[in-house]
Each structure stands twice: as structure tokens, then as C-alpha cells.
Write an enzyme that holds these catalytic residues in place. Sequence first.
Site, mmCIF file in Angstrom:
data_model
loop_
_atom_site.group_PDB
_atom_site.id
_atom_site.type_symbol
_atom_site.label_atom_id
_atom_site.label_comp_id
_atom_site.label_asym_id
_atom_site.label_seq_id
_atom_site.Cartn_x
_atom_site.Cartn_y
_atom_site.Cartn_z
ATOM 1 N N ALA A 31 -78.305 -68.606 11.477
ATOM 2 C CA ALA A 31 -78.225 -68.789 12.762
ATOM 3 C C ALA A 31 -78.517 -67.357 12.726
ATOM 4 C CB ALA A 31 -76.938 -69.029 13.528
ATOM 5 N N LEU A 32 -79.550 -66.173 12.428
ATOM 6 C CA LEU A 32 -79.362 -65.016 12.225
ATOM 7 C C LEU A 32 -79.809 -64.631 14.116
ATOM 8 C CD1 LEU A 32 -80.270 -63.967 9.453
ATOM 9 C CD2 LEU A 32 -77.965 -64.141 10.106
ATOM 10 N N HIS A 36 -78.048 -59.297 12.723
ATOM 11 C CA HIS A 36 -78.274 -59.963 11.999
ATOM 12 C C HIS A 36 -79.264 -58.818 11.258
ATOM 13 C CE1 HIS A 36 -75.818 -63.270 13.147
ATOM 14 N NE2 HIS A 36 -75.271 -62.827 12.327
ATOM 15 N N GLN A 60 -63.349 -71.088 7.363
ATOM 16 C CA GLN A 60 -62.910 -70.923 8.113
ATOM 17 C C GLN A 60 -62.754 -71.335 9.886
ATOM 18 O OE1 GLN A 60 -65.986 -67.602 7.205
ATOM 19 N NE2 GLN A 60 -66.485 -67.345 9.157
ATOM 20 N N GLY A 167 -71.066 -56.133 10.954
ATOM 21 C CA GLY A 167 -70.948 -55.625 12.558
ATOM 22 C C GLY A 167 -69.788 -55.404 13.298
ATOM 23 N N LEU A 204 -74.341 -60.183 21.266
ATOM 24 C CA LEU A 204 -75.675 -60.999 20.800
ATOM 25 C C LEU A 204 -74.462 -61.202 20.323
ATOM 26 C CD1 LEU A 204 -78.928 -59.291 19.475
ATOM 27 C CD2 LEU A 204 -78.019 -60.271 21.698
ATOM 28 N N SER A 206 -74.616 -65.437 17.573
ATOM 29 C CA SER A 206 -74.824 -66.610 17.033
ATOM 30 C C SER A 206 -74.860 -68.488 18.127
ATOM 31 C CB SER A 206 -74.706 -67.345 15.789
ATOM 32 O OG SER A 206 -74.547 -66.225 14.951
ATOM 33 N N ARG A 207 -73.325 -68.016 18.840
ATOM 34 C CA ARG A 207 -72.994 -68.624 20.171
ATOM 35 C C ARG A 207 -73.785 -68.723 21.437
ATOM 36 N NH1 ARG A 207 -66.410 -69.877 18.821
ATOM 37 N NH2 ARG A 207 -66.290 -69.402 16.546
#
EC number: 6.3.2.1
Length: 304
Positions: A31-32, A36, A60, A167, A204, A206-207
Site C-alpha cells: 500500500a505504498l 515509501h 503485528q 521511516g 502520509l 497507508s491508512r
Amino acid sequence: MTTAAQLRAESARLLTEKQGSSQGLVPTMGALHEGHARLARTAVEQNDVVVASIFVNPLQFGEAVDLDRYPRTLEADMELLDAEGVDLVFAPAVEEVYPGGEPLVRVTAGRLAGKWEGASRPGHFDGALTVVAKLLHYGIPGTGLPGGGAFVTGAGAGLPAYRAYFGQKDAQQLTLVRRMVTDLNFPVEIVAVPTVRSADGLALSSRNRFLSGEEREAALVLSRALRLLEERANAHEPLDLESAQALVESQPLVGLDYFDVVDPETLEPLAENCKETPFRGEGLAIIAAKVGPVRLIDNLPLSS
């Protein structure tokens, strides 16, 4: 590539072909986005061969529904990584990473895992560190060469330098990965890459794709609150965390989980010492909140 054997063989072949002296690893869950891309870009600038991994790690996730909901965008991810010049993409199945099911032995994150994100997501960091440990092992350069496998890299070792890229946005994970690498003597340098933000300041993630327009606008209060603390630190003033927290709590769509200033290495709180006196030294402002149904985290380094 989908197997560790393929990864080792191909990375060794490329290192030989390029006469390379360094290899970089960019671990992701897919989901870059541009954050990323920045990781990949930095790795390509600093290494002769770069491997990116795409693996949604079940260990996780606290609930199966969260795991199922995590976006899978492999084709788009591959295009992004290719555009950034990544040499190899490792996208294994769960059975490749955990061939016997959930592992009996895991990496435990210790006392640092029980606070901040760990308090809200029990077991999350144990799962994250376990898969990072496996990915770091898979990516050790030189292990696909004849006679390879020595657990040493870098100058004078006869094997290429090895770096892994994470990150700054996932600050607690970054701290724990660094501690794991140090405490367990992993032959890798951990490189932190600054958080990438949209033009309006939202970190930024992915959510973010799950936010409605109204929720996304509300989420901007997180970075604004962090900037308030940054301004006070830069002005050598007391941090006034309470005022910044009140700003967040004034937004009805945002449910605050935690907001504090911590030591970047120990994650111990610092803000209490800076209510009355000017902030001095180094700190990390951290925040987590639910915006609608979406949990978001952010942080900002402070220096004075």
C-alpha cells in the site's frame, strides 16, 4: 521474488554483476505512497543493490478484521518501486515467512513495547520485530555467494555494507528496531528517513485512504498541535503541552489516545519538566488519535 532462496541468489548475482560494495533493504507492508518512495529513493542513492520487501505481517495485527482490511496493491507497489530504481522486490507468502505457522520463538520488545503504541496495541511490536528480524536475515548481502553466510558485513569483512531503511513516522518502531539491531548484534546499519507530509501537513500513511473528506480535514489538527510545540521549542519557551492538547481535543471528530514529548532514545516523557522552564536539548513530540474509524500516529523531532 517469493522465496528467500531466490532473494539471496538474485541479490548475490546483482552484487557480483555490478561489482557492488553495498546493499540496501526497504521493508514495507505494501500500500505504498510517497513516503515509501522516499525510503526507496534514499536507499538507491546510497547503495549499489536495493531490495524492497512487501509483506503484510499477520503477527503485528491484533484482530483478524484489521489484517483483512489492510490494503493490498501489489501491482501499483511494484510500479512505484520500479520507478524509483529498486533492483529486487521480495513479496513472500505467509507460508514462506512462517512455514510452521506462528513461530514458537519470537523477538520480544521488552519494556519499551508496553507504552505509547504498545499500550494500545498489545503484542504489536513483538510481531513487528520478529518479522523485521527475519527480513534482515533474508537480506544479508553475500549469503547467496559460494561460501557466503558469514554474519559479518562492511569494511574489512569481505562482504558488502548492509543498510536498512525505516521511516521516522513510525518513531517507536524505529527506536525498537535500532535497539534490537544493537542488542542482538545484527550486521546492519539502520537509516532513518524523515516523515513525508502532504502540502497541508498531514503525515502520509497507508491508512489515510480510509478517511472521508471531513475526517481528513479534522486530522490536520494532529500536525498543527505538533507544530505548536516545535514553535515553542525553537523559541526557547516552555512547551505548554496542555494548550496543544486542548487544540486537538477541540476537534470533535478526533479521539486523542496520547500526546507527549519523550526522549528520542528511551521514549520516557520529558514534557513534565518543560511546563514551567524553557525546553532545552533534544526531544520527540508524539501523538496518536482516532479520526473517525481510523487510527493515526505522528511525531515531530524537537531541538533547542
